[in-house]
Each structure stands twice: as C-alpha cells, then as structure tokens.
Write an enzyme that holds these catalytic residues in place. Sequence first.
Site, PDB file in Angstrom:
ATOM      1  N   THR A 120      -4.751   5.371  -2.148  1.00 51.26           N
ATOM      2  CA  THR A 120      -4.140   5.016  -0.263  1.00 51.26           C
ATOM      3  C   THR A 120      -4.374   6.642  -0.190  1.00 51.26           C
ATOM      4  OG1 THR A 120      -2.236   3.896  -1.606  1.00 51.26           O
ATOM      5  CG2 THR A 120      -2.028   4.569   0.161  1.00 51.26           C
ATOM      6  N   GLU A 150      -4.966  -1.492  -1.865  1.00 50.29           N
ATOM      7  CA  GLU A 150      -5.245  -2.396  -2.980  1.00 50.29           C
ATOM      8  C   GLU A 150      -3.477  -2.704  -2.469  1.00 50.29           C
ATOM      9  OE1 GLU A 150      -2.713  -1.350  -5.016  1.00 50.29           O
ATOM     10  OE2 GLU A 150      -2.731   0.326  -4.674  1.00 50.29           O
ATOM     11  N   GLU A 154       2.021  -2.655 -10.477  1.00 42.73           N
ATOM     12  CA  GLU A 154       2.464  -2.581 -12.187  1.00 42.73           C
ATOM     13  C   GLU A 154       3.112  -3.750 -12.280  1.00 42.73           C
ATOM     14  OE1 GLU A 154       3.470   0.847 -12.663  1.00 42.73           O
ATOM     15  OE2 GLU A 154       2.216   2.057 -11.499  1.00 42.73           O
ATOM     16  N   LYS A 221      -2.458  -0.610   4.206  1.00 49.22           N
ATOM     17  CA  LYS A 221      -1.604  -0.022   3.767  1.00 49.22           C
ATOM     18  C   LYS A 221      -0.841   0.512   3.706  1.00 49.22           C
ATOM     19  CE  LYS A 221      -1.665   0.953  -0.718  1.00 49.22           C
ATOM     20  NZ  LYS A 221      -1.228   0.496  -2.195  1.00 49.22           N
ATOM     21  N   ASN A 225       3.242  -0.739   2.443  1.00 47.78           N
ATOM     22  CA  ASN A 225       4.616   0.030   1.923  1.00 47.78           C
ATOM     23  C   ASN A 225       5.847   0.195   2.107  1.00 47.78           C
ATOM     24  OD1 ASN A 225       2.757  -0.969  -0.245  1.00 47.78           O
ATOM     25  ND2 ASN A 225       1.898   1.328  -0.834  1.00 47.78           N
ATOM     26  N   LEU A 267      14.621  -7.786  -1.663  1.00 51.88           N
ATOM     27  CA  LEU A 267      16.232  -7.764  -0.703  1.00 51.88           C
ATOM     28  C   LEU A 267      16.627  -7.979  -2.224  1.00 51.88           C
ATOM     29  CD1 LEU A 267      16.134 -10.380   2.343  1.00 51.88           C
ATOM     30  CD2 LEU A 267      16.278  -7.422   1.917  1.00 51.88           C
ATOM     31  N   ALA A 269      18.740  -5.268  -4.062  1.00 52.75           N
ATOM     32  CA  ALA A 269      20.012  -4.322  -4.035  1.00 52.75           C
ATOM     33  C   ALA A 269      19.683  -3.527  -5.672  1.00 52.75           C
ATOM     34  CB  ALA A 269      21.589  -4.403  -3.915  1.00 52.75           C
ATOM     35  N   CYS A 277       3.834   4.626  -5.475  1.00 51.03           N
ATOM     36  CA  CYS A 277       3.325   3.753  -4.622  1.00 51.03           C
ATOM     37  C   CYS A 277       4.723   4.359  -3.929  1.00 51.03           C
ATOM     38  CB  CYS A 277       3.473   2.796  -4.490  1.00 51.03           C
ATOM     39  SG  CYS A 277       1.318   2.382  -5.240  1.00 51.03           S
TER      40      CYS A 277
END
Length: 473
Positions: A120, A150, A154, A221, A225, A267, A269, A277
């Site tokens: 990134t 990408e 994980e 990217k 994110n 979503l 919480a 990342c």
Amino acid sequence: MNISVIGAGYVGLVSAVCFAELGHKVIVVDNDPSKLLILKEGRVPIHEDLLPELLQRHLSQSLIFTDSIAQAVRASEVIFITVGTPSSSTGDADLCCVEAVIRELAMHITSRKVIVEKSTVPVRTCDSIRRTMELNGAAPHLFSVASNPEFLREGTAVMDFLYPDRIVVGVDDSYSEEKLSQVYAPLWEGSYYRREGLIPGDESHSPRFIITNTKSAELIKHASNAFLAMKISFINAVANIAERVGADIDQIKEGVGSDRRIGPGFLNAGIGFGGSCFPKDVLAFRAVARDAGYDFDLLDSVMRINQDQRHQFLRKVRDVLWTLRDKRIAILGLAFKADTDDVRESPAIEIAKALIKEGCHITAYDPVAMPRALEQIQTRIGDGTIEAASDPYTAAKNADAVLILTEWGEFASLDLTKLRREMRLPVIIDGRNLYRPEEMDAAGFVYYSVGRAPVFPSDRISAAPDLMFEEIA
Ligand code: UDX
C-alpha cells in the site's frame, strides 16, 4: 508465467503461494535469513488459514525462496513488490524499503520486465519508481511500472485472493496490461474454478477485472480501506448514541445495512479497528490528501472515533467494577481480530495495557496470539500484572469480570454455566457483541456490550457476591 514476489510478509507470502496455485512459477525474495529458513522447510511464520496447505503443495515445484533479487529479476517477466510500508512519524507511508528494492532491481535488469507495486503506497509512487529505476541506470524500454492493490483480509487472505470481488490493475501501457491480464487470467476467465483439486469456494465465482491507470489504482486502495474504516467508525459512533438513548445497535445495523446502497458488511460495532492496514492506511491517505492540497479532515474523525472507542470501553469497565486496583480480570482475545495471530495496533492490547497500568491482574487467553501478545505487553506494569491461561475457563478463574476483546468463534459458544462457576462475580463486558443480552440475562450474567442496553438487574448487584451464583441459578 515466471513471477517474482519481493518481500515475504503477509501480502507477499499469500500472493506468492496463490500465484503458484494459479499455475505460475514463483520466486519469493526476502532478506530475513531466519524467515527464509522457516519457509524453505515448508513452515509458515504466521497464522493464516490454508497458507500451510498451499505452501506444502507448491514448495520446490513452482515456488522457491531466495535472498537474491538478482536471481529473481533474471528469471521473471513480472516482479511484484510487497515489502512493508510502515507509517512515518507524520503519518506518511515510509517508502525506504520500496526504494531500496527498486535500486537493486535497476542494477540487474537486462530484459523487459513489469514491476508491479502491491504494497500500500501513496498515489504517484509508480512515478517515483519509474524515476528511481532510470536514475539508477535502468533503460526505460526495459521496464514498465504497474500498480495492483491487494484487498486481502488477514484470516481469510487465501480465499480473498482466489475468490476476490474484483482484481484491480493500474497500468500506463499495453505491455503491462497484457502481462497482468495473463497473470490473473485463471481467475477472471474462470479456468481456476473449473480445475480439479482447487481450494473449494463458490465455483460459480466470476471476479471483475478492472483495468485503470496507475494513479487510479493507487487511490482505489487508499479509498477502499479508508471507506471501510469509516463504516466501522460510523457504526461505532451510532452505537454510542444508541447506548445513550436505549436503542439497539443490532437492530440498527439490520435496518441500515439492508439498504443495498449501504450494505451490511463492516457495520459491526465494537472496540474499534486495529491491524496493520486500516490505522496506517487512513493516516497515509490523510497525508496523501494533504500533499495534494486537500484537507480530508473526515479521516481525522474516523481515527478519533476509533481511538475513543477503546476509551469508551475502558469507561464501561470502570462503571461496572468501580475501582480497578487489584481487580482480577479475564481477557478473552488479544489478536486485532479473529483467525489471526497478528496483534499489530490491536485494540485488545491497548485495553489490556491500560488495565494493567491501573493495577489490575489480568489472566488472558487467545487461541493463537498469546506469544505475540506477550511480546508486546510487559508482564508487570506498576502494580498490575498479566499472565497467560490455557483456555477461557482457566482465564476466568476467580475473575471479577471477563472481557471479550476479539471475535474468535470459540468465544461466541462458551459454556456459560461452566464459565460462571469459575468466576468470582458474574460479569461479562463484551467488546465484540458476541452474545444477545437476553441470553446473558438468562444465564445469570451482568452483561455489558456495545450499543445495546446493559443487563444489570438491581437484585443481582445488591446480592453479596458469594450469594449471587445460587440466587441467579
Ligand atoms: C483490511 C481490509 O479489509 C483488506 O481489504 C486490506 O487489504 C487490509 O486491511 P484486515 O486488516 O486483515 O483487512 O482486517 P479486516 O477484516 O478488514 O478488519 C480490520 C479491523 O476492523 C479489525 O480490527 C476488525 O475487528 C475491525 N472490524 C471489522 C470491526 O470492528 N467491525 C467490522 O464490522 C469489521
């Protein structure tokens, strides 16, 4: 095709074994001798589902490991760069490792290659790579530079690679477009999904193959994110309001997430996002925007809400337990999320450290992240301590409260009667909303979660601790 992957970190390793799985010949380069040794023996240095199987399947046949960039450059048509890009002190991505690799690539290039940036990186890194290649003596006709972000999570990285929603390649010339199309053809043409012995998934899968220019791919990217991180902070902010007004975040999530324009994903919480990342990439995107002359202050709020979410949780622990010094607390989960042993930027680690500092005695259990977690946490800070337990029930022995901090599947199906028997007080504070409050009420627990009404019956709290269990049972 002959492919090199430079950097055997998380992204590099998963990408390399998956390229081999698609049928390519892959050379993986890393400069860490101990990591190379482990990999050459067919062992995996990280906990990631399916990675050990794929490594075993392809090692020595279509997958080899080396410390020589020269060997990799000579043998490959396409070279993926997957070295780390940590945050610098100002939030920008630190690109020193990328630059070092590029300088070495430039020295060894003698025939045409496509150099693909997969780490990134900030927008315009492809331009910097091109310039650095030329400055270090590589002839411009011998290389193209492309971007291939990408989107691997994980814990599910292998499946995310082999069954992606989309593959994005950013190219500025037709040569790289052609080569990268070939690299990913088994996925976008679908031949992989018809192959015998494939890693099973949804075999009717058909990922979109999106070709953009390099700058757009780099921004895709960052934007992806940052958007996902924003969704998490947004729902966490809504959860805080829900708690204050007596609404229920699960119901809100269902109502909001059923709108196809919004979608139900990301979503949940909780105690906020962590990992290698989101925190780094949101800061890096903020820095990219600033450099481009745009004040993207929405991203500051995303980070602020995320940080505050950990404090909100600690406040809850204080509300329930009142004073913290010498309280015995069981922590379930220290990884930044389930199905990984990664503890980088883990909210659970930050919460554990804060509690130890306040003098709590923690007994923690995580199915796989314990060793890494204990490297991050001093076992004694001031008067507080932390020790490892071998399972959730041992962790809960004599505890004043159990805190659920990682959403591991096994924590969602605890034997609540057994757990309650081990504890001094029947108090669970759930940072991942793994249980329904009614279920915990029925099981006799005082139960606090995120964005939902607490279960805190006054008869239960007024009871003497040793009477509680009998009375509630
Ligand atoms: C992320 C992106 O999803 C992936 O596309 C990118 O390439 C790398 O970064 P990862 O960091 O592995 O992947 O984990 P992810 O599943 O995205 O979760 C990140 C964090 O957000 C975790 O701490 C998780 O617990 C938290 N999270 C996630 C929530 O709090 N709520 C959610 O609804 C989803």
